[in-house]
Design a protein around this motif. Sequence first.
Motif, PDB file in Angstrom:
ATOM      1  N   UNK A 109      29.125 -17.643  82.215  1.00  0.00           N
ATOM      2  CA  UNK A 109      29.860 -17.827  83.473  1.00  0.00           C
ATOM      3  C   UNK A 109      30.821 -16.665  83.706  1.00  0.00           C
ATOM      4  N   UNK A 110      31.557 -16.281  82.657  1.00  0.00           N
ATOM      5  CA  UNK A 110      32.480 -15.150  82.796  1.00  0.00           C
ATOM      6  C   UNK A 110      31.719 -13.865  83.113  1.00  0.00           C
ATOM      7  N   UNK A 111      30.552 -13.684  82.488  1.00  0.00           N
ATOM      8  CA  UNK A 111      29.730 -12.501  82.781  1.00  0.00           C
ATOM      9  C   UNK A 111      29.324 -12.467  84.256  1.00  0.00           C
ATOM     10  N   UNK A 112      28.937 -13.631  84.782  1.00  0.00           N
ATOM     11  CA  UNK A 112      28.521 -13.696  86.184  1.00  0.00           C
ATOM     12  C   UNK A 112      29.708 -13.447  87.121  1.00  0.00           C
ATOM     13  N   UNK A 113      30.872 -13.935  86.755  1.00  0.00           N
ATOM     14  CA  UNK A 113      32.069 -13.649  87.562  1.00  0.00           C
ATOM     15  C   UNK A 113      32.342 -12.150  87.602  1.00  0.00           C
ATOM     16  N   UNK A 114      32.237 -11.501  86.436  1.00  0.00           N
ATOM     17  CA  UNK A 114      32.431 -10.047  86.375  1.00  0.00           C
ATOM     18  C   UNK A 114      31.373  -9.322  87.198  1.00  0.00           C
ATOM     19  N   UNK A 115      30.143  -9.823  87.122  1.00  0.00           N
ATOM     20  CA  UNK A 115      29.045  -9.215  87.887  1.00  0.00           C
ATOM     21  C   UNK A 115      29.324  -9.314  89.381  1.00  0.00           C
ATOM     22  N   UNK A 116      29.810 -10.471  89.821  1.00  0.00           N
ATOM     23  CA  UNK A 116      30.109 -10.638  91.243  1.00  0.00           C
ATOM     24  C   UNK A 116      31.233  -9.693  91.672  1.00  0.00           C
ATOM     25  N   UNK A 144      40.834 -21.270  87.121  1.00  0.00           N
ATOM     26  CA  UNK A 144      40.773 -19.933  86.535  1.00  0.00           C
ATOM     27  C   UNK A 144      39.747 -19.065  87.262  1.00  0.00           C
ATOM     28  N   UNK A 145      38.606 -19.660  87.618  1.00  0.00           N
ATOM     29  CA  UNK A 145      37.583 -18.927  88.360  1.00  0.00           C
ATOM     30  C   UNK A 145      38.108 -18.529  89.731  1.00  0.00           C
TER      31      UNK A 145
END
Length: 397
Positions: free
Chosen positions: A199-206, A225-226
């Motif tokens: 999930x954190x990886x996808x947030x960074x990707x976005x 947090x998201x």
Amino acid sequence: MAKIHVEGLYKIFGPNPKKALQMLSKGRSKDEIMAETRHGVGVNNATFEVHEGEIVVVMGLSGSGKSTLVRCLNRLITPTAGRILVDGRDVAAMDDAELRQLRQRKMGMVFQNFALFPHRTVKENAALGLEIQGMDKAKRLQQAEEALSMVGLDGWGESYPRQLSGGMQQRVGLARALALSPDILLMDEAFSALDPLIRRDMQDELINLQEKMRKTIVFISHDLDEALKLGDRIILMKDGAIVQIGTPEQILTSPANDYVARFVEDVDITKILTAESVMKRSEAVADLRTDGPRAALRKMRKHNIAHLFVVDHNHRLVGIVSADAAANLAGRGEEKLAEAICTEIKTVAPDTPAQDLFGIMADLPYPLAVVDESNKFKGVIVRGTLVAALAERGGAA
């Protein structure tokens, strides 16, 4: 003009929504309306704007109305009342053909469940929206490949969904939306089904994608947090109504009511505050063109400081000069500061998290300079003002 303008939006679920609207206008609650009429209040008088290129996160607990709200924006759910303008056009007034155009070309949507066809390849799944548009097969597959590359799935186009991890499957869902090249992305709990690390990886990707593409994004989440990580602004909902709209810092430091305060009470504010929000503007700077050592010393005496930052004619930071170095030059009769300027100094960008500043400043004998991407001098941070700013906003040093 706002990219999306929502005004007085309501969604009532049930056969007689007018009765529920009347009850709402009289101040009756969502629970009271359900108990008396068996009608559900999905959205209650929502008004807000989303500006071009920003990420707005709509968040709240389960049942707060956030997913209903986002589905009203592209009329997957038909609103009961209110206006939704997209680039100035009223979504509620669109006929079926215009609505298809809106969904296929203007807005892309990414759902919580990946919704991939298991019998289609990754590339074919990413090309689905283009296929619905009627695009030529070769062209749509090429466009899908480009979208897959954007989300880091180069070389996976011929694989099948079962061969991909959950995070990779969600990237395919994102690529499918991006392949349409929409102005607006609607993302409904897009990362909620993923493991925390993915999930954190996808947030960074976005975030990385947004820096390149500058889409207008409405992102639905129940995770504070998201929301704080992704959102330029946050819309917080409760019982179908919007209770506060603001930047992450505004939500944390100035909660609108007790509900918001309880919602954010456990957040580490040092992760949200930035160098720009805790710095102070400094008038005590030396101008490289006009100020010599004596002028620099006068400014230091006036402001009771032992170091002075030096800027050029464009207000770009050149370096820093100490009182001892300036006094030495003045004693020798020098008229220019250049020889005394220390150019190897630490600086931070305006968006540097406050939690990082203590480590940077730990052994620094002078204040910390804040500069923008062009190295223009924005302000200074001293440990005392940093601690005071965090204390004022409820943080800890």
